[in-house]
Design a protein around this motif. Structure first.
Motif, PDB file in Angstrom:
ATOM      1  N   ARG A  50       0.771  -1.233   0.190  1.00 53.47           N
ATOM      2  CA  ARG A  50       0.100   0.047   0.127  1.00 53.47           C
ATOM      3  C   ARG A  50       0.857   1.107   0.020  1.00 53.47           C
ATOM      4  N   GLU A  51       1.973   1.278   0.736  1.00 53.72           N
ATOM      5  CA  GLU A  51       2.929   2.465   0.863  1.00 53.72           C
ATOM      6  C   GLU A  51       3.439   2.693  -0.369  1.00 53.72           C
ATOM      7  N   TYR A  52       4.275   1.594  -0.826  1.00 53.98           N
ATOM      8  CA  TYR A  52       5.155   1.773  -1.905  1.00 53.98           C
ATOM      9  C   TYR A  52       4.551   2.141  -3.194  1.00 53.98           C
ATOM     10  N   PHE A  53       3.176   1.680  -3.260  1.00 53.72           N
ATOM     11  CA  PHE A  53       2.489   1.853  -4.637  1.00 53.72           C
ATOM     12  C   PHE A  53       1.853   3.155  -4.650  1.00 53.72           C
ATOM     13  N   THR A  54       1.579   3.580  -3.492  1.00 52.43           N
ATOM     14  CA  THR A  54       1.186   4.967  -3.213  1.00 52.43           C
ATOM     15  C   THR A  54       1.890   5.978  -3.410  1.00 52.43           C
ATOM     16  N   LEU A  55       3.048   5.766  -2.824  1.00 48.68           N
ATOM     17  CA  LEU A  55       4.259   6.749  -2.946  1.00 48.68           C
ATOM     18  C   LEU A  55       4.672   6.831  -4.625  1.00 48.68           C
ATOM     19  N   ALA A  56       4.734   5.908  -5.189  1.00 52.18           N
ATOM     20  CA  ALA A  56       5.062   5.826  -6.815  1.00 52.18           C
ATOM     21  C   ALA A  56       4.138   6.633  -7.420  1.00 52.18           C
ATOM     22  N   ALA A  57       2.824   6.125  -7.177  1.00 51.00           N
ATOM     23  CA  ALA A  57       1.737   6.630  -7.999  1.00 51.00           C
ATOM     24  C   ALA A  57       1.436   8.205  -7.709  1.00 51.00           C
ATOM     25  N   MET A  58       1.551   8.605  -6.486  1.00 53.16           N
ATOM     26  CA  MET A  58       1.464   9.899  -6.201  1.00 53.16           C
ATOM     27  C   MET A  58       2.127  10.946  -6.995  1.00 53.16           C
ATOM     28  N   ARG A  59       3.235  10.519  -7.417  1.00 56.18           N
ATOM     29  CA  ARG A  59       4.183  11.555  -8.264  1.00 56.18           C
ATOM     30  C   ARG A  59       3.645  11.876  -9.583  1.00 56.18           C
ATOM     31  N   ARG A  60       2.776  10.984  -9.856  1.00 60.32           N
ATOM     32  CA  ARG A  60       2.322  11.229 -11.377  1.00 60.32           C
ATOM     33  C   ARG A  60       0.712  11.408 -11.354  1.00 60.32           C
ATOM     34  N   VAL A  61      -0.083  10.942 -10.426  1.00 53.96           N
ATOM     35  CA  VAL A  61      -1.505  11.338 -10.518  1.00 53.96           C
ATOM     36  C   VAL A  61      -2.059  11.688  -8.975  1.00 53.96           C
ATOM     37  N   GLY A  62      -1.175  12.205  -8.167  1.00 52.56           N
ATOM     38  CA  GLY A  62      -1.654  12.747  -6.811  1.00 52.56           C
ATOM     39  C   GLY A  62      -2.111  11.744  -5.906  1.00 52.56           C
ATOM     40  N   ARG A  63      -2.708  12.086  -4.822  1.00 52.45           N
ATOM     41  CA  ARG A  63      -2.903  11.418  -3.919  1.00 52.45           C
ATOM     42  C   ARG A  63      -4.516  10.483  -4.124  1.00 52.45           C
ATOM     43  N   GLU A  64      -5.446  11.194  -4.466  1.00 51.42           N
ATOM     44  CA  GLU A  64      -6.466  10.768  -4.943  1.00 51.42           C
ATOM     45  C   GLU A  64      -6.640   9.774  -6.141  1.00 51.42           C
ATOM     46  N   GLY A  65      -5.806  10.157  -6.972  1.00 52.22           N
ATOM     47  CA  GLY A  65      -5.670   9.279  -8.280  1.00 52.22           C
ATOM     48  C   GLY A  65      -4.745   7.999  -7.730  1.00 52.22           C
ATOM     49  N   ALA A  66      -3.833   8.119  -6.917  1.00 43.82           N
ATOM     50  CA  ALA A  66      -3.201   7.007  -6.343  1.00 43.82           C
ATOM     51  C   ALA A  66      -4.184   5.874  -5.577  1.00 43.82           C
ATOM     52  N   ARG A  67      -5.026   6.553  -5.015  1.00 43.98           N
ATOM     53  CA  ARG A  67      -5.884   5.765  -4.029  1.00 43.98           C
ATOM     54  C   ARG A  67      -6.876   5.073  -4.913  1.00 43.98           C
ATOM     55  N   LYS A  68      -7.415   5.751  -6.053  1.00 44.86           N
ATOM     56  CA  LYS A  68      -8.359   5.047  -7.018  1.00 44.86           C
ATOM     57  C   LYS A  68      -7.755   3.710  -7.592  1.00 44.86           C
ATOM     58  N   LEU A  69      -6.382   3.885  -7.971  1.00 48.34           N
ATOM     59  CA  LEU A  69      -5.707   3.091  -8.689  1.00 48.34           C
ATOM     60  C   LEU A  69      -5.456   1.659  -8.013  1.00 48.34           C
ATOM     61  N   ARG A  70      -4.830   2.104  -6.641  1.00 47.69           N
ATOM     62  CA  ARG A  70      -4.704   1.290  -5.611  1.00 47.69           C
ATOM     63  C   ARG A  70      -5.866   0.247  -5.446  1.00 47.69           C
ATOM     64  N   ALA A  71      -7.000   0.909  -5.191  1.00 48.79           N
ATOM     65  CA  ALA A  71      -8.390   0.206  -4.912  1.00 48.79           C
ATOM     66  C   ALA A  71      -8.518  -0.787  -5.852  1.00 48.79           C
ATOM     67  N   LYS A  72      -8.523  -0.233  -7.239  1.00 52.20           N
ATOM     68  CA  LYS A  72      -8.734  -1.087  -8.426  1.00 52.20           C
ATOM     69  C   LYS A  72      -7.810  -2.169  -8.851  1.00 52.20           C
TER      70      LYS A  72
END
Length: 231
Positions: free
Chosen positions: A164-186
């Motif tokens: 959860r942490e690693y993916f969130t940090l990697a995704a936040m750089r590109r799509v922001g916190r909310e985008g990372a949350r949605k992609l992580r849930a998917k």
């Protein structure tokens, strides 16, 4: 996909930019583990003192020996449990550099990112670390109740949290916190599995020193693969 991402990260070890981050990450990991073990041993020595006395019993000399010898146990066992929060801290500190090195080599057409503000990164790092520490302390109860399953509980729980942490940090750089949350849930199952496969070698001495940086690179690849548009 997960193994392809890991081997792509491993194959970049020869890249000077990536290797420099890896060596700094390994060095800082060793320092953090040494400091933590030294602090634990100091606390044990302070607790033992010259002689331990119990109410209604008096001096119990052998308890001092038990506490002193427990320092050996601390040095051998404590790093296994410490590697999870240490991995969290190392990743939070170096992910930006690792992700940039990965993208420069494997995803050069990606647009530049502004990066995450230091205050925001520090807040996330402390928050994630706090969750990991509390979760692992609470898990001690489960380890005691379900002792034969303790390794699997350790891997599954920390795999979920680290993924959860690693993916969130990697995704936040590109799509922001909310985008990372949605992609992580998917893609929660894939991320959990990848995190678990990363948590397992954290219990292996020496190997665990390189896992935080390799994990950050692996999850950078995983983010890019999962964010690709499907036909």
């Amino acid at each position: 996909m997960i193994f392809n991402a890991f081997f792509a990260a491993l194959g970049q070890v020869g890249d000077p930019k990536f290797r420099a981050v890896l060596l700094r990450g390994v060095g800082l990991t060793i320092i953090l583990l040494i400091v933590a073990c030294a602090a634990a041993i100091w606390l044990i020595n302070r607790a033992s003192g010259d002689e331990i006395s119990l109410p209604w019993i008096g001096a119990v000399p052998w308890l001092n020996d038990v506490l002193n010898y427990s320092g050996i146990f601390v040095v051998l066992i404590l790093p296994v449990f410490l590697m999870v929060p240490v991995a969290s801290a190392i990743t939070s500190m170096f992910l930006e550099e690792v992700a940039q090195a990965v993208e420069d080599k494997h995803y050069p057409t990606q647009p530049a990112v502004p990066g995450i503000a230091f205050s925001e990164g520090l807040r996330d790092a402390l928050g994630f670390m706090g969750v990991l520490i509390v979760a692992n302390l609470l898990a001690l109860i489960l380890y005691a109740i379900f002792t034969p399953l303790a390794p699997f509980i350790f891997w599954a729980m920390n795999g979920f949290l680290l993924g959860r942490e690693y993916f969130t940090l990697a995704a936040m750089r590109r799509v922001g916190r909310e985008g990372a949350r949605k992609l992580r849930a998917k893609h929660s199952a894939t991320i959990w599995l990848a995190g678990t496969l990363m948590a397992i070698p954290l219990a292996v001495p020496l190997v665990n020193l390189v896992i935080p940086i390799l994990g950050a690179a692996t999850f950078t690849h995983i983010y890019h693969k999962l964010s690709e548009p499907t036909l």
